[in-house]
Write a protein that holds these residues in place. Sequence first.
Motif, PDB file in Angstrom:
ATOM      1  N   LEU A  61       0.825  -1.214   0.000  1.00 54.02           N
ATOM      2  CA  LEU A  61       0.000   0.000   0.000  1.00 54.02           C
ATOM      3  C   LEU A  61       0.858   1.262   0.000  1.00 54.02           C
ATOM      4  CD1 LEU A  61      -2.895  -0.997   2.428  1.00 54.02           C
ATOM      5  CD2 LEU A  61      -3.000  -0.684  -0.045  1.00 54.02           C
ATOM      6  N   ALA A  62       1.958   1.241   0.736  1.00 49.14           N
ATOM      7  CA  ALA A  62       2.860   2.393   0.730  1.00 49.14           C
ATOM      8  C   ALA A  62       3.474   2.582  -0.652  1.00 49.14           C
ATOM      9  CB  ALA A  62       3.958   2.198   1.776  1.00 49.14           C
ATOM     10  N   GLY A  63       3.825   1.503  -1.324  1.00 43.72           N
ATOM     11  CA  GLY A  63       4.377   1.593  -2.676  1.00 43.72           C
ATOM     12  C   GLY A  63       3.383   2.172  -3.658  1.00 43.72           C
ATOM     13  N   ILE A  64       2.124   1.761  -3.545  1.00 49.11           N
ATOM     14  CA  ILE A  64       1.090   2.324  -4.422  1.00 49.11           C
ATOM     15  C   ILE A  64       0.940   3.817  -4.153  1.00 49.11           C
ATOM     16  CG2 ILE A  64      -1.395   2.312  -4.906  1.00 49.11           C
ATOM     17  CD1 ILE A  64      -1.316  -0.727  -4.469  1.00 49.11           C
ATOM     18  N   GLY A  65       1.004   4.207  -2.882  1.00 49.89           N
ATOM     19  CA  GLY A  65       0.918   5.629  -2.531  1.00 49.89           C
ATOM     20  C   GLY A  65       2.077   6.423  -3.101  1.00 49.89           C
ATOM     21  N   VAL A  66       3.285   5.868  -3.046  1.00 53.70           N
ATOM     22  CA  VAL A  66       4.466   6.559  -3.585  1.00 53.70           C
ATOM     23  C   VAL A  66       4.353   6.694  -5.107  1.00 53.70           C
ATOM     24  CG1 VAL A  66       6.968   6.371  -3.896  1.00 53.70           C
ATOM     25  CG2 VAL A  66       5.959   5.925  -1.666  1.00 53.70           C
ATOM     26  N   ILE A  67       3.864   5.651  -5.769  1.00 50.65           N
ATOM     27  CA  ILE A  67       3.692   5.718  -7.231  1.00 50.65           C
ATOM     28  C   ILE A  67       2.684   6.803  -7.597  1.00 50.65           C
ATOM     29  CG2 ILE A  67       2.813   4.453  -9.243  1.00 50.65           C
ATOM     30  CD1 ILE A  67       3.997   1.899  -7.938  1.00 50.65           C
ATOM     31  N   LEU A  68       1.564   6.826  -6.889  1.00 46.12           N
ATOM     32  CA  LEU A  68       0.558   7.861  -7.159  1.00 46.12           C
ATOM     33  C   LEU A  68       1.101   9.255  -6.868  1.00 46.12           C
ATOM     34  CD1 LEU A  68      -2.680   6.135  -5.824  1.00 46.12           C
ATOM     35  CD2 LEU A  68      -1.987   6.488  -8.194  1.00 46.12           C
ATOM     36  N   ALA A  69       1.897   9.389  -5.815  1.00 47.06           N
ATOM     37  CA  ALA A  69       2.507  10.685  -5.501  1.00 47.06           C
ATOM     38  C   ALA A  69       3.447  11.122  -6.624  1.00 47.06           C
ATOM     39  CB  ALA A  69       3.249  10.617  -4.172  1.00 47.06           C
ATOM     40  N   GLY A  70       4.184  10.178  -7.202  1.00 43.77           N
ATOM     41  CA  GLY A  70       5.076  10.508  -8.313  1.00 43.77           C
ATOM     42  C   GLY A  70       4.319  11.012  -9.533  1.00 43.77           C
ATOM     43  N   PHE A  71       3.200  10.371  -9.832  1.00 42.28           N
ATOM     44  CA  PHE A  71       2.400  10.846 -10.961  1.00 42.28           C
ATOM     45  C   PHE A  71       1.790  12.219 -10.662  1.00 42.28           C
ATOM     46  CE2 PHE A  71       2.253   6.316 -12.317  1.00 42.28           C
ATOM     47  CZ  PHE A  71       2.736   6.511 -13.596  1.00 42.28           C
ATOM     48  N   PHE A  72       1.410  12.443  -9.421  1.00 48.16           N
ATOM     49  CA  PHE A  72       0.882  13.758  -9.045  1.00 48.16           C
ATOM     50  C   PHE A  72       1.964  14.826  -9.176  1.00 48.16           C
ATOM     51  CE2 PHE A  72      -0.120  16.989  -5.805  1.00 48.16           C
ATOM     52  CZ  PHE A  72      -1.317  17.441  -6.336  1.00 48.16           C
ATOM     53  N   ILE A  73       3.189  14.500  -8.770  1.00 50.12           N
ATOM     54  CA  ILE A  73       4.310  15.443  -8.902  1.00 50.12           C
ATOM     55  C   ILE A  73       4.557  15.778 -10.374  1.00 50.12           C
ATOM     56  CG2 ILE A  73       6.819  15.660  -8.619  1.00 50.12           C
ATOM     57  CD1 ILE A  73       6.486  14.132  -5.968  1.00 50.12           C
ATOM     58  N   MET A  74       4.470  14.769 -11.229  1.00 45.81           N
ATOM     59  CA  MET A  74       4.667  15.031 -12.659  1.00 45.81           C
ATOM     60  C   MET A  74       3.583  15.938 -13.211  1.00 45.81           C
ATOM     61  SD  MET A  74       6.103  11.579 -14.474  1.00 45.81           S
ATOM     62  CE  MET A  74       5.261  10.307 -13.581  1.00 45.81           C
ATOM     63  N   SER A  75       2.366  15.839 -12.675  1.00 49.81           N
ATOM     64  CA  SER A  75       1.283  16.685 -13.184  1.00 49.81           C
ATOM     65  C   SER A  75       1.399  18.131 -12.704  1.00 49.81           C
ATOM     66  CB  SER A  75      -0.069  16.110 -12.768  1.00 49.81           C
ATOM     67  OG  SER A  75      -0.273  16.282 -11.388  1.00 49.81           O
ATOM     68  N   LEU A  76       2.209  18.385 -11.664  1.00 51.09           N
ATOM     69  CA  LEU A  76       2.371  19.747 -11.145  1.00 51.09           C
ATOM     70  C   LEU A  76       3.320  20.596 -11.976  1.00 51.09           C
ATOM     71  CD1 LEU A  76       2.627  19.092  -7.298  1.00 51.09           C
ATOM     72  CD2 LEU A  76       0.681  19.965  -8.585  1.00 51.09           C
ATOM     73  N   ASP A  77       4.021  20.003 -12.918  1.00 50.72           N
ATOM     74  CA  ASP A  77       5.013  20.731 -13.703  1.00 50.72           C
ATOM     75  C   ASP A  77       4.324  21.785 -14.563  1.00 50.72           C
ATOM     76  OD1 ASP A  77       7.381  21.500 -14.776  1.00 50.72           O
ATOM     77  OD2 ASP A  77       7.694  19.696 -15.964  1.00 50.72           O
ATOM     78  N   LYS A  78       4.784  23.037 -14.475  1.00 49.28           N
ATOM     79  CA  LYS A  78       4.175  24.146 -15.211  1.00 49.28           C
ATOM     80  C   LYS A  78       4.835  24.408 -16.560  1.00 49.28           C
ATOM     81  CE  LYS A  78       1.325  25.059 -11.922  1.00 49.28           C
ATOM     82  NZ  LYS A  78       0.000  24.513 -12.003  1.00 49.28           N
ATOM     83  N   GLU A  79       5.943  23.737 -16.828  1.00 50.78           N
ATOM     84  CA  GLU A  79       6.611  23.946 -18.113  1.00 50.78           C
ATOM     85  C   GLU A  79       5.771  23.358 -19.244  1.00 50.78           C
ATOM     86  OE1 GLU A  79       9.561  25.513 -18.762  1.00 50.78           O
ATOM     87  OE2 GLU A  79       9.584  26.098 -16.653  1.00 50.78           O
ATOM     88  N   GLU A  80       6.043  23.801 -20.459  1.00 52.75           N
ATOM     89  CA  GLU A  80       5.311  23.330 -21.618  1.00 52.75           C
ATOM     90  C   GLU A  80       5.601  21.853 -21.867  1.00 52.75           C
ATOM     91  OE1 GLU A  80       4.596  24.561 -26.271  1.00 52.75           O
ATOM     92  OE2 GLU A  80       6.080  25.616 -25.093  1.00 52.75           O
ATOM     93  N   PHE A  81       4.566  21.045 -22.035  1.00 54.59           N
ATOM     94  CA  PHE A  81       4.619  19.593 -22.289  1.00 54.59           C
ATOM     95  C   PHE A  81       5.297  18.825 -21.151  1.00 54.59           C
ATOM     96  CE2 PHE A  81       4.769  21.452 -26.639  1.00 54.59           C
ATOM     97  CZ  PHE A  81       3.473  21.104 -26.997  1.00 54.59           C
ATOM     98  N   GLY A  82       5.389  19.415 -19.971  1.00 54.49           N
ATOM     99  CA  GLY A  82       5.978  18.725 -18.833  1.00 54.49           C
ATOM    100  C   GLY A  82       7.474  18.555 -18.916  1.00 54.49           C
ATOM    101  N   PHE A  83       8.160  19.488 -19.592  1.00 59.06           N
ATOM    102  CA  PHE A  83       9.606  19.374 -19.771  1.00 59.06           C
ATOM    103  C   PHE A  83      10.409  20.047 -18.664  1.00 59.06           C
ATOM    104  CE2 PHE A  83       8.892  18.881 -24.547  1.00 59.06           C
ATOM    105  CZ  PHE A  83       8.974  17.515 -24.454  1.00 59.06           C
ATOM    106  N   GLY A  84       9.807  20.305 -17.527  1.00 58.57           N
ATOM    107  CA  GLY A  84      10.522  20.933 -16.423  1.00 58.57           C
ATOM    108  C   GLY A  84      11.148  19.894 -15.501  1.00 58.57           C
ATOM    109  N   PHE A  85      11.684  20.378 -14.379  1.00 59.40           N
ATOM    110  CA  PHE A  85      12.351  19.504 -13.413  1.00 59.40           C
ATOM    111  C   PHE A  85      11.368  18.504 -12.798  1.00 59.40           C
ATOM    112  CE2 PHE A  85      13.421  18.728  -8.929  1.00 59.40           C
ATOM    113  CZ  PHE A  85      14.602  18.016  -9.101  1.00 59.40           C
ATOM    114  N   LEU A  86      10.157  18.957 -12.496  1.00 60.96           N
ATOM    115  CA  LEU A  86       9.186  18.065 -11.864  1.00 60.96           C
ATOM    116  C   LEU A  86       8.734  16.952 -12.806  1.00 60.96           C
ATOM    117  CD1 LEU A  86       6.900  20.628  -9.973  1.00 60.96           C
ATOM    118  CD2 LEU A  86       8.700  19.176  -9.034  1.00 60.96           C
ATOM    119  N   GLY A  87       8.536  17.274 -14.056  1.00 58.66           N
ATOM    120  CA  GLY A  87       8.010  16.288 -15.012  1.00 58.66           C
ATOM    121  C   GLY A  87       9.046  15.341 -15.560  1.00 58.66           C
TER     122      GLY A  87
END
Length: 113
Positions: A61-87
Amino acid sequence: MAKDKSYSSATLTRDEPAKKTATVTAPPTPKATTTRPSSTVSESNGSAALPFGRRNYQLMLAGIGVILAGFFIMSLDKEEFGFGFLGLTLGPLVVMSGFVLEFFAILARPNKG
Protein backbone atom coordinates in the motif's frame (compact mmCIF):
# COMPACT_ATOMS: atom_id res chain seq x y z
CA MET A 1 -12.97 -36.14 -74.24
CA ALA A 2 -14.40 -37.05 -70.96
CA LYS A 3 -11.90 -38.45 -68.56
CA ASP A 4 -12.88 -41.47 -66.56
CA LYS A 5 -12.60 -40.87 -62.85
CA SER A 6 -11.37 -44.07 -61.35
CA TYR A 7 -10.96 -44.60 -57.67
CA SER A 8 -8.31 -46.75 -56.14
CA SER A 9 -9.27 -50.16 -54.91
CA ALA A 10 -8.02 -49.32 -51.43
CA THR A 11 -11.13 -47.40 -50.51
CA LEU A 12 -13.52 -49.15 -48.20
CA THR A 13 -17.21 -49.47 -48.62
CA ARG A 14 -19.77 -49.91 -45.92
CA ASP A 15 -19.87 -53.61 -46.48
CA GLU A 16 -16.12 -54.13 -46.05
CA PRO A 17 -14.84 -53.86 -42.47
CA ALA A 18 -11.64 -51.95 -41.85
CA LYS A 19 -8.54 -54.08 -41.44
CA LYS A 20 -7.35 -54.08 -37.88
CA THR A 21 -3.69 -53.55 -37.27
CA ALA A 22 -1.84 -54.77 -34.25
CA THR A 23 -0.90 -52.02 -31.84
CA VAL A 24 1.98 -52.31 -29.47
CA THR A 25 1.50 -50.75 -26.08
CA ALA A 26 4.26 -50.02 -23.63
CA PRO A 27 4.07 -51.63 -20.21
CA PRO A 28 2.72 -49.32 -17.52
CA THR A 29 5.36 -47.35 -15.71
CA PRO A 30 5.17 -46.97 -11.96
CA LYS A 31 4.10 -43.51 -10.91
CA ALA A 32 6.47 -41.60 -8.71
CA THR A 33 4.82 -40.33 -5.59
CA THR A 34 5.57 -36.77 -4.72
CA THR A 35 4.70 -35.06 -1.50
CA ARG A 36 3.93 -31.40 -1.29
CA PRO A 37 4.91 -29.32 1.69
CA SER A 38 1.90 -28.33 3.75
CA SER A 39 2.86 -24.65 3.92
CA THR A 40 -0.43 -23.45 2.44
CA VAL A 41 -2.65 -25.02 5.09
CA SER A 42 -2.27 -24.33 8.74
CA GLU A 43 -2.45 -27.50 10.82
CA SER A 44 -3.90 -25.79 13.88
CA ASN A 45 -7.24 -24.67 12.45
CA GLY A 46 -7.24 -26.09 8.89
CA SER A 47 -7.63 -22.69 7.18
CA ALA A 48 -5.47 -21.61 4.26
CA ALA A 49 -2.59 -19.30 5.10
CA LEU A 50 -2.22 -16.00 3.25
CA PRO A 51 0.76 -15.74 0.92
CA PHE A 52 1.89 -12.42 2.41
CA GLY A 53 2.08 -11.11 5.93
CA ARG A 54 0.72 -7.89 7.37
CA ARG A 55 4.02 -6.07 6.79
CA ASN A 56 4.00 -7.09 3.10
CA TYR A 57 0.54 -5.65 2.55
CA GLN A 58 1.47 -2.42 4.36
CA LEU A 59 4.56 -2.04 2.16
CA MET A 60 2.47 -2.72 -0.96
CA LEU A 61 0.00 0.00 0.00
CA ALA A 62 2.86 2.39 0.73
CA GLY A 63 4.38 1.59 -2.68
CA ILE A 64 1.09 2.32 -4.42
CA GLY A 65 0.92 5.63 -2.53
CA VAL A 66 4.47 6.56 -3.58
CA ILE A 67 3.69 5.72 -7.23
CA LEU A 68 0.56 7.86 -7.16
CA ALA A 69 2.51 10.69 -5.50
CA GLY A 70 5.08 10.51 -8.31
CA PHE A 71 2.40 10.85 -10.96
CA PHE A 72 0.88 13.76 -9.05
CA ILE A 73 4.31 15.44 -8.90
CA MET A 74 4.67 15.03 -12.66
CA SER A 75 1.28 16.68 -13.18
CA LEU A 76 2.37 19.75 -11.15
CA ASP A 77 5.01 20.73 -13.70
CA LYS A 78 4.17 24.15 -15.21
CA GLU A 79 6.61 23.95 -18.11
CA GLU A 80 5.31 23.33 -21.62
CA PHE A 81 4.62 19.59 -22.29
CA GLY A 82 5.98 18.72 -18.83
CA PHE A 83 9.61 19.37 -19.77
CA GLY A 84 10.52 20.93 -16.42
CA PHE A 85 12.35 19.50 -13.41
CA LEU A 86 9.19 18.07 -11.86
CA GLY A 87 8.01 16.29 -15.01
CA LEU A 88 11.34 14.93 -16.24
CA THR A 89 13.38 14.29 -13.10
CA LEU A 90 11.67 14.33 -9.73
CA GLY A 91 8.36 12.70 -10.69
CA PRO A 92 9.88 9.71 -12.54
CA LEU A 93 12.39 9.13 -9.71
CA VAL A 94 9.55 9.03 -7.18
CA VAL A 95 7.56 6.62 -9.40
CA MET A 96 10.59 4.34 -9.82
CA SER A 97 11.20 4.36 -6.07
CA GLY A 98 7.57 3.30 -5.60
CA PHE A 99 8.10 0.35 -7.95
CA VAL A 100 11.27 -0.61 -6.06
CA LEU A 101 9.24 -0.52 -2.85
CA GLU A 102 6.61 -2.77 -4.46
CA PHE A 103 9.32 -5.20 -5.57
CA PHE A 104 10.71 -5.31 -2.03
CA ALA A 105 7.20 -5.76 -0.57
CA ILE A 106 6.58 -8.81 -2.76
CA LEU A 107 9.94 -10.44 -2.08
CA ALA A 108 10.14 -9.73 1.67
CA ARG A 109 9.51 -12.71 3.92
CA PRO A 110 6.14 -12.63 5.65
CA ASN A 111 6.07 -12.21 9.41
CA LYS A 112 5.54 -15.37 11.44
CA GLY A 113 2.88 -14.91 14.00
